[in-house]
Design a protein around this motif. Structure first.
Motif, PDB file in Angstrom:
ATOM      1  N   MET A   1       0.801  -1.232   0.000  1.00 20.88           N
ATOM      2  CA  MET A   1       0.000   0.000   0.000  1.00 20.88           C
ATOM      3  C   MET A   1       0.830   1.277   0.000  1.00 20.88           C
ATOM      4  O   MET A   1       0.395   2.301  -0.491  1.00 20.88           O
ATOM      5  CB  MET A   1      -0.956   0.026   1.200  1.00 20.88           C
ATOM      6  N   GLN A   2       2.033   1.203   0.571  1.00 26.92           N
ATOM      7  CA  GLN A   2       2.888   2.386   0.601  1.00 26.92           C
ATOM      8  C   GLN A   2       4.181   2.162  -0.181  1.00 26.92           C
ATOM      9  O   GLN A   2       5.158   2.888  -0.022  1.00 26.92           O
ATOM     10  CB  GLN A   2       3.173   2.784   2.054  1.00 26.92           C
ATOM     11  N   ALA A   3       4.164   1.129  -1.019  1.00 29.27           N
ATOM     12  CA  ALA A   3       5.389   0.756  -1.735  1.00 29.27           C
ATOM     13  C   ALA A   3       5.711   1.740  -2.861  1.00 29.27           C
ATOM     14  O   ALA A   3       4.819   2.265  -3.530  1.00 29.27           O
ATOM     15  CB  ALA A   3       5.239  -0.646  -2.309  1.00 29.27           C
ATOM     16  N   VAL A   4       7.001   2.006  -3.034  1.00 32.39           N
ATOM     17  CA  VAL A   4       7.513   2.690  -4.219  1.00 32.39           C
ATOM     18  C   VAL A   4       8.492   1.706  -4.847  1.00 32.39           C
ATOM     19  O   VAL A   4       9.525   1.409  -4.264  1.00 32.39           O
ATOM     20  CB  VAL A   4       8.227   4.008  -3.863  1.00 32.39           C
ATOM     21  N   ARG A   5       8.113   1.139  -6.004  1.00 31.22           N
ATOM     22  CA  ARG A   5       8.955   0.143  -6.657  1.00 31.22           C
ATOM     23  C   ARG A   5       9.728   0.835  -7.781  1.00 31.22           C
ATOM     24  O   ARG A   5       9.121   1.412  -8.674  1.00 31.22           O
ATOM     25  CB  ARG A   5       8.099  -1.005  -7.211  1.00 31.22           C
ATOM     26  N   ILE A   6      11.039   0.776  -7.678  1.00 33.35           N
ATOM     27  CA  ILE A   6      11.882   1.496  -8.634  1.00 33.35           C
ATOM     28  C   ILE A   6      12.325   0.555  -9.744  1.00 33.35           C
ATOM     29  O   ILE A   6      12.840  -0.531  -9.469  1.00 33.35           O
ATOM     30  CB  ILE A   6      13.142   2.035  -7.912  1.00 33.35           C
ATOM     31  N   PHE A   7      12.124   0.959 -10.979  1.00 41.03           N
ATOM     32  CA  PHE A   7      12.590   0.174 -12.129  1.00 41.03           C
ATOM     33  C   PHE A   7      13.488   1.089 -12.956  1.00 41.03           C
ATOM     34  O   PHE A   7      13.012   1.986 -13.648  1.00 41.03           O
ATOM     35  CB  PHE A   7      11.390  -0.320 -12.938  1.00 41.03           C
ATOM     36  N   GLU A   8      14.786   0.870 -12.844  1.00 38.75           N
ATOM     37  CA  GLU A   8      15.748   1.750 -13.531  1.00 38.75           C
ATOM     38  C   GLU A   8      15.669   1.521 -15.048  1.00 38.75           C
ATOM     39  O   GLU A   8      15.233   0.461 -15.488  1.00 38.75           O
ATOM     40  CB  GLU A   8      17.172   1.485 -13.034  1.00 38.75           C
ATOM     41  N   PRO A   9      16.108   2.508 -15.853  1.00 41.92           N
ATOM     42  CA  PRO A   9      16.010   2.364 -17.310  1.00 41.92           C
ATOM     43  C   PRO A   9      16.624   1.042 -17.772  1.00 41.92           C
ATOM     44  O   PRO A   9      17.652   0.620 -17.251  1.00 41.92           O
ATOM     45  CB  PRO A   9      16.815   3.542 -17.845  1.00 41.92           C
ATOM     46  N   CYS A  10      15.960   0.399 -18.718  1.00 48.55           N
ATOM     47  CA  CYS A  10      16.358  -0.937 -19.152  1.00 48.55           C
ATOM     48  C   CYS A  10      16.346  -0.963 -20.670  1.00 48.55           C
ATOM     49  O   CYS A  10      15.282  -1.028 -21.261  1.00 48.55           O
ATOM     50  CB  CYS A  10      15.362  -1.943 -18.590  1.00 48.55           C
TER      51      CYS A  10
END
Ligand SMILES: *[C@@H]1O[C@H](CO)[C@@H](O)[C@H](O)[C@H]1NC(C)=O
Length: 764
Positions: A315-324
């Motif tokens: 609910m409070q997650a920030v999921r980071i996906f770096e440039p790929c």
């Protein structure tokens, strides 16, 4: 068989080892209705499917197979063979088939034939040793009788000497849900007849002209592996798909995955690890090209939600996906750190957009997973990532009265960043312009005729193309939705209540706002549609339902679990610059036979096609109408078959107001346009950040000079695709990063203060 004996000893040792080690990699999940943690295995029989154990007399083994017994196998038994050419053959009636078996270092490659056609080489070799793994699946068979044949090769790649095993633990057959047969047997074009008898209000009212510029086509190819709830193109070759925690066919670390990369060119999948429950998150790219996936649902014990087996509270997650940008999608993944990297408040069904400084704004949502929003769970605030200090907010959520006034149907609000840096927001029947720098709301005329346009009465919206010719004047288009009373009890709502056919648009300058919303009618009522901008400036409208509301498991007369019915199967084309009354056309004569209602998505691809996926009005994967849909469709506009311009030497960066040069080849002509596009982050009919900005350009011989957008208002800094159109025919899209590529402004003190002042708010 000395060899198989050896193998059994080997397996026994492994089993002991596994018991001693106690699978610690996966915990925190419970089967529905229970609080007792149990493994979240790939083997699972969805409702509407049927499992056949390896010991079934209907499976015909030839060559030498050995039967082994263990409580770790499905029905406590498995068949294995080390003999090349040994085979297993099984006839079934259905639309799909799955094969379960072991994977480990002693296994190798088998050839799989369906209806005597070789369809895949399945490699059961793996450095990790696991049981009850789905090693093969195919879901796109025509409803009817089929045969699967599995033939052991006895070899694994790169090792011609060692003899390898194949194992078969169970087969699962997807039986055809009725709807599929109905839909595919009905070839009647729309505008004359709706396939599944719709109430009058949901029937198409207008006979439409076809787009006659050439041939549209619709093909079905590929499987998303995880249900496509959230979709975004991340590179010239890949899209990212994010789902909720459920029994998807694709696995990661031996359990069902809920996110994946989809190769748009080869249709290959790369499963992604996600630590937390991403049901139903929002997402956006930042100014530096990194994707954030924000919010979601908690880990819910018992039988209440699809998160029965959720891993961590999302609910409070920030999921980071770096440039790929890897050609094969390798080396890319989500990063989560729940104590240092999180939202200030819980958000389920929030919208995330990139603003003019390259930050993400996170708007609204509920403080708890459920159904329709109400005052007890509403989160009528916005916050930023990275956190900002605006008028003393010091990283804490900023109250937004608009999200109180628009209760109840205001989840997944519609938000677009405008050329002056302010934001357009719409929810339920309300609309406003929000000045984020000064935290000021300016209310706009509401959506006319009582139509609600956000969850669970979702319409879809777009910012229409911006161009230098019209001074980048913004105009908003909103299509579909529903007039159902959002204070009605869910069980009193019907899946048969007609959707709205209303499309409205408004120009966002004083004169336009004074004139109010211009009303048009869709030729066919729908809610939950997806509107996809094409480089040509036209809008492709697809997916949705003619009746009911969004969600599942709520209304009184659910169809299966779906709150909606009467899938709208014919895509539409909307030409915003055509005169009123002649803006809608059908996209040639294409028509789908796949219902795509709640949890469906569509996006433009760099290639220029439209990728269409998803539909899952279910708690967990289901094969009952309306089931969980993994098949992908590709809509091809007429330009795909014409000679196209070919661009080379396009730089990967584009500064504001700066000129870049590229080389022109392929199709040449007289009218040159450059479309700078954000393909958006798509979920729940919200196409966050979707944008088309035409750029100033000049052609000299084989060279084209393109002027970057004037500022971060016109195009918020971040990733984009550039398509060059010659006489209306676009090139393929090239990825560029607009702006200086810098990370969005971040204030470490604000972040520390926010972390200190807020908690992970698990319970209200
Ligand atoms: C972009 O910015 C975000 C937020 O500060 C950060 O987490 C991420 O690592 C940055 N990515 C790149 C490629 O610099």
């Amino acid at each position: 068989m000395p060899r198989s004996l050896l193998y059994l000893v080997f397996l026994f040792t492994l089993a002991l080892f596994a018991i001693a080690k106690k699978e610690k990699a996966w915990s925190g999940h419970t089967p529905p209705g229970s609080d007792k943690p149990a493994p979240f295995t790939p083997y699972w029989v969805p409702e509407g499917a049927k499992s056949y154990d390896s010991s079934s007399p209907l499976i015909h083994y030839s060559g030498k197979w050995v039967e082994s017994f263990s409580s770790h196998y499905i029905q406590k038994s498995i068949r294995m063979t080390a003999f090349p050419k040994a085979s297993a053959k099984f006839s079934f009636s259905g639309t799909g088939i799955e094969w379960f078996g072991n994977i480990d270092t002693s296994h190798g490659v088998s050839k799989v034939y369906i209806d005597d056609q070789h369809v895949q080489d399945v490699n059961q070799y793996s450095t990790s040793s696991r049981k009850q793994q789905r090693v093969f699946w195919k879901y796109d068979l025509s409803p009817g009788k089929h045969t699967i044949k599995i033939v052991n090769t006895g070899k694994r790649p790169g090792d011609p000497k060692t003899t390898t095993f194949a194992s078969l633990d169970a087969l699962i057959v997807m039986r055809a849900p009725e709807s599929r047969q109905d839909a595919s047997s009905d070839q009647t074009p729309i505008a004359q007849h709706n396939p599944i008898a719709a109430p009058d209000a949901a029937r198409p009212r207008v006979l439409l002209a076809q787009d006659t510029q050439g041939d549209w086509s619709l093909t079905q190819k590929g499987s998303t592996g995880v249900h496509a709830m959230q979709l975004a193109v991340i590179s010239e070759s890949h899209a990212i798909i994010v789902d909720k925690v459920e029994h998807n066919p694709l696995t990661v670390d031996g359990h069902p995955a809920w996110a994946a990369l989809y190769n748009l060119k080869t249709h290959a999948l790369v499963p992604l690890r996600v630590d937390s429950n991403s049901f139903c998150a929002g997402g956006s790219f930042l100014g530096n090209g990194t994707l954030v996936n924000v919010g979601g649902n908690e880990v819910i014990k018992g039988f209440t939600a699809s998160a029965d087996f959720g891993y961590m509270d999302g609910m409070q997650a920030v999921r980071i996906f770096e440039p790929c940008d890897a050609e094969d999608g390798s080396g890319c993944g989500f990063y989560e750190h729940h104590t240092r990297l999180r939202l200030a408040s819980p958000r389920w069904y929030n919208t995330v957009v990139r603003i003019s400084d390259g930050s993400a704004m996170i708007i609204g949502g509920c403080k708890r997973g459920g159904y329709i929003n109400d005052a007890t769970v509403n989160n009528p605030t916005l916050e930023y990532f990275p956190p900002k200090n605006i008028h003393g907010s010091n990283g804490l959520p900023i109250h937004l009265p608009f999200l109180v006034d628009t209760l109840n149907a205001n989840l997944f609000p519609i938000v677009f960043s405008l050329p002056d840096g302010k934001l357009f927001m719409a929810a339920n029947q309300g609309a406003m312009i929000y000045d984020w720098q000064n935290n000021q709301e300016r209310r706009l005329p509401g959506i006319p005729n009582g139509v609600r346009i956000t969850y669970p009465m979702a319409g879809t919206a777009l910012l229409l193309p911006l161009s230098p010719e019209n001074g980048y004047t913004p105009e908003i288009l909103v299509c579909g939705g529903s007039t159902v009373d959002d204070f009605k009890k869910p069980e009193d709502i019907s899946s048969q209540e007609p959707a709205s056919a209303q499309c409205v648009r408004m120009v966002l300058h004083d004169q336009g706002i004074n004139a109010g919303w211009e009303v048009e009618q869709l030729p066919e009522a729908r809610h939950m549609p997806d509107a996809v901008l094409l480089p040509t400036g036209e809008v492709f409208i697809v997916n949705g339902a003619g009746t009911g509301v969004s969600g599942y498991g709520n209304v009184g007369d659910q169809i299966g679990k779906s709150n909606a019915d009467h899938p709208t199967l014919t895509p539409l084309l909307y030409n915003p610059s055509a005169p009123r009354g002649s803006r809608f056309k059908t996209a040639g004569s294409i028509r789908s036979d796949i219902p795509r209602m709640y949890h469906s998505v569509a996006t433009l691809t760099p290639e220029g096609t439209v990728m269409i996926a998803g539909s899952n009005p279910n708690l967990d994967r289901s094969e009952v109408m309306y089931g969980t849909e993994y098949r992908v469709e590709w809509a091809s506009p007429p330009y795909m078959t014409q000679e196209r311009p070919v661009i080379s030497g396009m730089p990967s960066r584009m500064g504001f107001g700066q000129e870049v040069r590229a080389h022109l080849g392929g199709r040449r002509g007289t009218n040159y346009k450059v479309a700078l596009m954000d393909l958006g982050f798509v979920t729940h009919a919200v196409h966050a950040n979707s944008r088309l900005v035409y750029l100033v350009n000049e052609v000299h011989g084989d060279a084209i000079a393109i002027k970057g957008p004037p500022n971060g208002g016109v195009y918020p800094p971040g990733p984009a695709f550039i398509y060059i159109l010659v006489d209306g025919v676009p090139s393929v899209g090239h990825k560029v990063l607009v702006g200086d590529g810098a990370s969005p402004p971040a204030d470490e003190r604000v972040r520390e203060s926010m972390l200190k002042e807020t908690t992970v708010d698990k319970h209200l």
